[in-house]
Design an enzyme around this catalytic site. Structure first.
Site, short mmCIF file in Angstrom:
data_model
loop_
_atom_site.label_atom_id
_atom_site.label_comp_id
_atom_site.label_asym_id
_atom_site.label_seq_id
_atom_site.Cartn_x
_atom_site.Cartn_y
_atom_site.Cartn_z
N LYS A 190 -33.05 20.55 59.94
CA LYS A 190 -33.49 20.49 58.54
C LYS A 190 -33.95 19.08 58.23
O LYS A 190 -33.15 18.15 58.16
CB LYS A 190 -32.34 20.85 57.59
N GLY A 243 -27.55 10.21 57.69
CA GLY A 243 -27.75 10.07 56.26
C GLY A 243 -26.65 9.24 55.64
O GLY A 243 -26.06 8.38 56.31
N SER A 244 -26.34 9.53 54.38
CA SER A 244 -25.39 8.69 53.65
C SER A 244 -23.94 9.07 53.94
O SER A 244 -23.65 10.18 54.39
CB SER A 244 -25.67 8.81 52.16
N GLY A 248 -22.23 12.73 54.62
CA GLY A 248 -21.53 12.89 55.91
C GLY A 248 -20.13 13.45 55.70
O GLY A 248 -19.68 14.34 56.44
N GLU A 266 -24.16 9.91 61.86
CA GLU A 266 -24.75 8.57 61.87
C GLU A 266 -24.96 8.20 60.41
O GLU A 266 -25.85 8.73 59.76
CB GLU A 266 -26.11 8.58 62.59
N CYS A 300 -30.94 2.04 58.18
CA CYS A 300 -29.47 2.05 58.21
C CYS A 300 -28.92 0.77 58.81
O CYS A 300 -27.82 0.35 58.46
CB CYS A 300 -28.98 3.26 58.98
P1 NAD Z 1 -28.58 11.87 52.23
O1 NAD Z 1 -27.24 11.86 52.83
O2 NAD Z 1 -28.70 12.14 50.78
O3 NAD Z 1 -29.52 12.98 52.91
C1 NAD Z 1 -29.68 13.10 54.28
C2 NAD Z 1 -29.90 14.54 54.62
O4 NAD Z 1 -28.76 15.28 54.27
C3 NAD Z 1 -31.08 15.19 53.90
O5 NAD Z 1 -31.74 16.06 54.80
C4 NAD Z 1 -30.39 16.01 52.81
O6 NAD Z 1 -31.12 17.12 52.40
C5 NAD Z 1 -29.11 16.42 53.50
N1 NAD Z 1 -28.02 16.78 52.59
C6 NAD Z 1 -27.77 16.30 51.35
N2 NAD Z 1 -26.67 16.89 50.84
C7 NAD Z 1 -26.20 17.75 51.77
C8 NAD Z 1 -25.08 18.64 51.84
N3 NAD Z 1 -24.22 18.77 50.83
N4 NAD Z 1 -24.90 19.35 52.97
C9 NAD Z 1 -25.75 19.23 54.01
N5 NAD Z 1 -26.82 18.42 53.99
C10 NAD Z 1 -27.05 17.68 52.89
O7 NAD Z 1 -29.21 10.52 52.67
P2 NAD Z 1 -30.68 9.99 52.39
O8 NAD Z 1 -30.71 9.64 50.95
O9 NAD Z 1 -31.68 10.92 52.93
O10 NAD Z 1 -30.73 8.67 53.34
C11 NAD Z 1 -30.21 7.46 52.95
C12 NAD Z 1 -28.85 7.20 53.55
O11 NAD Z 1 -28.80 7.58 54.93
C13 NAD Z 1 -28.46 5.77 53.55
O12 NAD Z 1 -27.15 5.61 53.08
C14 NAD Z 1 -28.59 5.31 55.00
O13 NAD Z 1 -27.79 4.26 55.36
C15 NAD Z 1 -28.28 6.52 55.75
N6 NAD Z 1 -28.97 6.52 57.06
C16 NAD Z 1 -28.24 6.31 58.19
C17 NAD Z 1 -28.86 6.28 59.43
C18 NAD Z 1 -28.09 6.07 60.70
O14 NAD Z 1 -28.65 6.22 61.77
N7 NAD Z 1 -26.82 5.76 60.65
C19 NAD Z 1 -30.22 6.48 59.51
C20 NAD Z 1 -30.94 6.69 58.35
C21 NAD Z 1 -30.29 6.70 57.13
#
Ligand code: NAD
Length: 495
Positions: A190, A243-244, A248, A266, A300
């Site tokens: 996704k 993601g965040s 996570g 991650e 990140c």
């Molecule tokens: P986010 O966590 O909001 O979203 C990431 C993904 O998760 C999206 O596809 C979103 O649709 C999905 N998502 C959101 N809520 C969900 C749920 N309840 N269940 C399942 N999936 C869900 O993050 P973002 O705003 O897209 O990205 C920014 C954040 O991601 C920052 O905090 C950044 O540090 C982190 N990030 C980390 C890495 C890494 O490799 N560690 C890489 C990129 C971004």
């Protein structure tokens, strides 16, 4: 609609996929719902994508499970998996200019960077795992003597859900799909609801490369619906997420509450840079500048917290400020642009609020600190340095995920390490020093999954990547990344 037309810079009117990709076919959402995306450089709406429902997730899982049991998994030679990944990499490379144009359009990153970094690194990642696909080996163990012995099989985990963010839509796709497929897993990926375009565009190349139906499925949708349905699905064996931290955590809970599927996470970071007085100031400033202003700070492992030894503090800040002011801010479609807009209005406002909170709390705004004056309807924030920050400021403690550096000085190595490790995060860190013994001590003492010395932000598909502390669970890339999609079976033989 499963296809729509858009105007793509340098390509003109182009038909792009906007449906769900399940079992090698384009389909509509089961309830015909869709969501729209915005061009971050203009603020204008630009495409509507089908929104995958829980029913669609079920359909994709059924297709993936069938492929896993028949045409993929342990039913296909590892050399065949390698060949298909190499073929997909070749097709992507041939189509690099268009893929980069779509990535730039959807994410706002400069076209040159999209092509030379995002597409090129994604192709390299596919090739790296294509090369590893036929190098998965077990062990033989004969602790029991005579005709008894044990061998281990590294078997693919099965059907994997993969949920990725918007900052590197294509590269995160490659980091997730390549090792999973190389190991013999089937995936349901996704993309972020803000940037689904390139993950979908690649699907036609997946078919052209010859992947059997059901091996790679792509479901655009929102996190709370599509993402949650993936995380809770009873027939998905693993979920891999980037993601965040809050998301996570939610995914880990959903996995635990459903079938206890395996989870790799991650997550974010607030990476400290320690600049000691023996460091080459210009060189250190150049690495730090690249680490924060690349991808407009939406990274990140952005080099977002800078601690500089007292004697060189002002000199370092002067060098860094010059680099901030030299960033090539501009239209993502221009080859010269290296600094594009942030992904959304919400992200822009969040970053501006962090800057304001720093200002209010007494930080010195050395440069930037506002919207780029020529933003028009786009979401640019200027490269910003907040100097003289204190450890308890919100802008110092929390991940900003924008082009903002916070900086402070330190006196001793001990103080530097205390400042650096005073965080919930542990994704990356760096030390700049010309004292080799100090470099060895400090790199060992930093709490982070990646530590760079006298450089920053160099990544390679062959080098493991992941977080200490709340920056994540597990590792991606390298052989660790392949292992994360396998499970070990110990077979006790008595022949
Ligand atoms: P986010 O966590 O909001 O979203 C990431 C993904 O998760 C999206 O596809 C979103 O649709 C999905 N998502 C959101 N809520 C969900 C749920 N309840 N269940 C399942 N999936 C869900 O993050 P973002 O705003 O897209 O990205 C920014 C954040 O991601 C920052 O905090 C950044 O540090 C982190 N990030 C980390 C890495 C890494 O490799 N560690 C890489 C990129 C971004």
């Amino acid at each position: 609609a499963i296809k729509q037309e858009i105007e793509v810079p340098a390509f003109g009117k182009t038909s792009v996929p906007t449906g769900l990709f399940i079992n090698n076919q384009w389909v509509e959402s089961s309830d015909s719902n869709s969501f729209s995306t915005i061009n971050p450089a203009t603020g204008e709406q630009f495409l509507n994508f089908a929104h995958a429902t829980k029913v669609d997730v079920d359909t994709a899982v059924t297709a993936a499970r069938k492929a896993f049991k028949t045409t993929w998994g342990m039913n296909v030679a590892s050399t065949e998996r390698a060949a298909l990944l190499f073929k997909l990499a070749d097709l992507m490379e041939k189509d690099a200019a268009k893929i980069a144009a779509l990535e730039s359009l959807n994410s706002g990153k400069g076209i040159r960077i999209a092509r030379d970094a995002d597409v090129a690194d994604s192709v390299a990642c596919l090739r790296y795992y294509a090369g590893l696909a036929d190098k998965l080996h077990g062990q033989t163990i004969n602790h029991f003597g005579k005709e008894k012995f044990v061998y281990t099989l590294h078997q693919p985990i099965g059907v994997c859900g993969q949920i990725i963010p918007w900052n590197y839509p294509l590269l995160m796709w490659a980091w997730k799909v390549a090792p999973a497929v190389a190991a013999g897993c089937c995936v349901i990926i996704k993309p972020s609801e803000l940037t689904p375009l390139t993950a979908l565009y690649l699907c036609d190349l997946v078919v052209e490369a010859g992947f059997p139906a059901g091996v790679i499925n792509v479901l655009p949708g929102l996190g709370a619906t599509t993402g949650d349905a993936i995380s809770r699905h009873m027939d998905i064996d693993k979920v891999a997420f980037t993601g965040s931290v809050p998301t996570g955590r939610r995914i880990a809970i959903a996995a635990a509450e459903s079938n206890l599927k395996k989870v790799t996470l991650e997550l974010g970071g607030k990476s400290p840079m320690l600049i000691f007085d023996s460091a080459d100031i210009e060189e250190a400033a150049a690495w730090v500048a690249m680490g924060i202003w690349f991808n407009s700070g939406q990274d990140c492992c952005a080099s977002s917290r800078v601690y500089v030894q007292e004697a060189i503090y002002e000199k370092f800040l002067t060098a860094l400020k010059a680099k901030a002011e030299a960033c090539a801010i501009g239209n993502p479609a221009d080859e010269a642009t290296s600094f594009g807009p942030l992904i959304s209005e919400g992200q822009r406002d969040k970053v501006l609020a962090y800057i304001e909170s720093g200002r209010q709390a007494g930080a010195r705004v050395l440069t930037g600190g506002q919207k780029w004056p020529q933003s028009g309807g786009g979401y640019w924030v200027e490269p910003t340095i907040l100097a003289d920050v204190k450890a308890d400021m919100k802008a110092v403690k929390e991940e900003i995920f924008g082009p903002v550096i916070v900086a402070a000085s330190f006196k001793t190595e001990e103080e530097a390490l205390e400042l650096a490790n005073n965080t919930e995060y542990g994704l990356a860190a760096a030390v700049f020093t010309n004292d080799a013994r100090q470099a060895t001590r400090v790199t060992a003492a930093l709490d982070a999954g990646t530590v760079w010395c006298n450089q920053y932000a160099l990544l390679h598909a062959g080098v493991p990547f992941g977080g200490f502390k709340q920056s994540g669970i597990g590792r991606e890339l390298g052989t660790y990344g392949l292992d994360a999609y396998t499970q070990v079976k110990a077979v006790h033989q008595n022949l």
